[in-house]
Scaffold this active site. Structure first.
Site, PDB file in Angstrom:
ATOM      1  N   TYR A 145       0.844  -1.077   0.129  1.00 49.70           N
ATOM      2  CA  TYR A 145      -0.161  -0.103   0.156  1.00 49.70           C
ATOM      3  C   TYR A 145       0.743   1.247  -0.027  1.00 49.70           C
ATOM      4  O   TYR A 145       0.095   2.307  -0.081  1.00 49.70           O
ATOM      5  CB  TYR A 145      -0.873   0.107   1.289  1.00 49.70           C
ATOM      6  CG  TYR A 145      -1.985  -1.099   1.072  1.00 49.70           C
ATOM      7  CD1 TYR A 145      -2.847  -1.176   0.112  1.00 49.70           C
ATOM      8  CD2 TYR A 145      -2.085  -2.088   2.207  1.00 49.70           C
ATOM      9  CE1 TYR A 145      -3.755  -2.387   0.040  1.00 49.70           C
ATOM     10  CE2 TYR A 145      -2.984  -2.820   2.020  1.00 49.70           C
ATOM     11  CZ  TYR A 145      -3.793  -3.320   1.064  1.00 49.70           C
ATOM     12  OH  TYR A 145      -4.696  -4.258   1.190  1.00 49.70           O
TER      13      TYR A 145
ATOM     14  N   HIS B  28      -8.195   1.914  -5.898  1.00 54.85           N
ATOM     15  CA  HIS B  28      -7.614   1.089  -5.115  1.00 54.85           C
ATOM     16  C   HIS B  28      -6.089   1.148  -5.159  1.00 54.85           C
ATOM     17  O   HIS B  28      -5.728   1.378  -6.247  1.00 54.85           O
ATOM     18  CB  HIS B  28      -7.946  -0.411  -5.153  1.00 54.85           C
ATOM     19  CG  HIS B  28      -9.293  -0.697  -5.376  1.00 54.85           C
ATOM     20  ND1 HIS B  28      -9.816  -1.033  -3.876  1.00 54.85           N
ATOM     21  CD2 HIS B  28     -10.339  -0.792  -6.218  1.00 54.85           C
ATOM     22  CE1 HIS B  28     -11.155  -1.249  -4.051  1.00 54.85           C
ATOM     23  NE2 HIS B  28     -11.592  -0.932  -5.495  1.00 54.85           N
TER      24      HIS B  28
HETATM   25  C1  DQA Z   1      -7.414  -1.659  -1.102  1.00 58.39           C
HETATM   26  C2  DQA Z   1      -7.572  -3.264  -1.527  1.00 58.39           C
HETATM   27  C3  DQA Z   1      -8.513  -4.107  -0.857  1.00 58.39           C
HETATM   28  O1  DQA Z   1      -8.609  -5.287  -1.274  1.00 58.39           O
HETATM   29  C4  DQA Z   1      -8.011  -3.972   0.807  1.00 58.39           C
HETATM   30  O2  DQA Z   1      -8.984  -4.858   1.542  1.00 58.39           O
HETATM   31  C5  DQA Z   1      -7.693  -2.571   1.009  1.00 58.39           C
HETATM   32  C6  DQA Z   1      -7.136  -1.712   0.359  1.00 58.39           C
HETATM   33  C7  DQA Z   1      -6.439  -1.002  -1.984  1.00 58.39           C
HETATM   34  O3  DQA Z   1      -6.447   0.246  -1.963  1.00 58.39           O
HETATM   35  O4  DQA Z   1      -5.622  -1.525  -2.734  1.00 58.39           O
HETATM   36  O5  DQA Z   1      -8.019  -2.405   2.401  1.00 58.39           O
HETATM   37  O6  DQA Z   1      -8.808  -0.994  -1.202  1.00 58.39           O
END
Ligand code: DQA
Length: 155
Positions: A35, A112
């Site tokens: 992330y 995402h």
């Molecule tokens: C997310 C992807 C999701 O699968 C995950 O549960 C997240 C972050 C992303 O920003 O990549 O919490 O939304």
């Protein structure tokens, strides 16, 4: 609490809200290889500046609670002209968030940070995607910036 646009937006600039879902308050320390290393405050600060460049007023809302996120979407129906949402884990589980987005009448982007299609199968389905204008994933925090560019052109 969702901050009302009216109290923040003293100019006629289009008002955009960026909604961050569960656990995104831990950005920077949460699985940073997936992330990124920027904190949520750092990301939001850059997006505020990007918004200024684009002539947008950008407000932020983060919650770990599904109902609060739905409230923020419903308020956004009243006070925004565009919405960016990263529903995080609720993307893959929440019919109710999808239902809330189905009512949102303005351009919207689901973002995402990670490429959810390159990850576990349970992340491949989104209850939100069919109710937004477009989806960006796998571009890290730049995805939010690109979503803002899109909204600035579209609005
Ligand atoms: C997310 C992807 C999701 O699968 C995950 O549960 C997240 C972050 C992303 O920003 O990549 O919490 O939304």
């Amino acid at each position: 609490m969702v901050v009302s646009a009216k109290s923040q937006n003293k100019t006629p600039k289009p008002f955009i809200r960026i909604i961050h879902g569960p656990n995104l308050n831990l950005l920077g320390q949460r699985e940073p290889e997936t992330y990124g290393y920027q904190t949520l405050d750092e990301v939001n600060h850059l997006l505020t500046m990007r918004g200024e460049t684009l002539g947008l007023t950008v407000a932020f809302f983060q919650s770990n609670h599904e109902g609060e996120l739905i409230d923020a979407i419903q308020q956004s129906i009243q006070d925004t002209e565009g919405l960016i949402i990263n529903p995080a884990g609720l993307t893959h589980t929440s019919v109710a968030l999808g239902d809330a987005m189905a009512v949102y009448p303005h351009p919207s982007v689901e973002v995402h940070l990670s490429n959810i299609y390159a990850r576990e199968v349970f992340r491949h389905h989104s209850y939100v995607s069919s109710h937004v204008t477009g989806v960006l994933c796998g571009l890290g925090a730049q995805g939010y910036s690109m979503a803002l560019n899109f909204l600035a052109e579209k609005i």
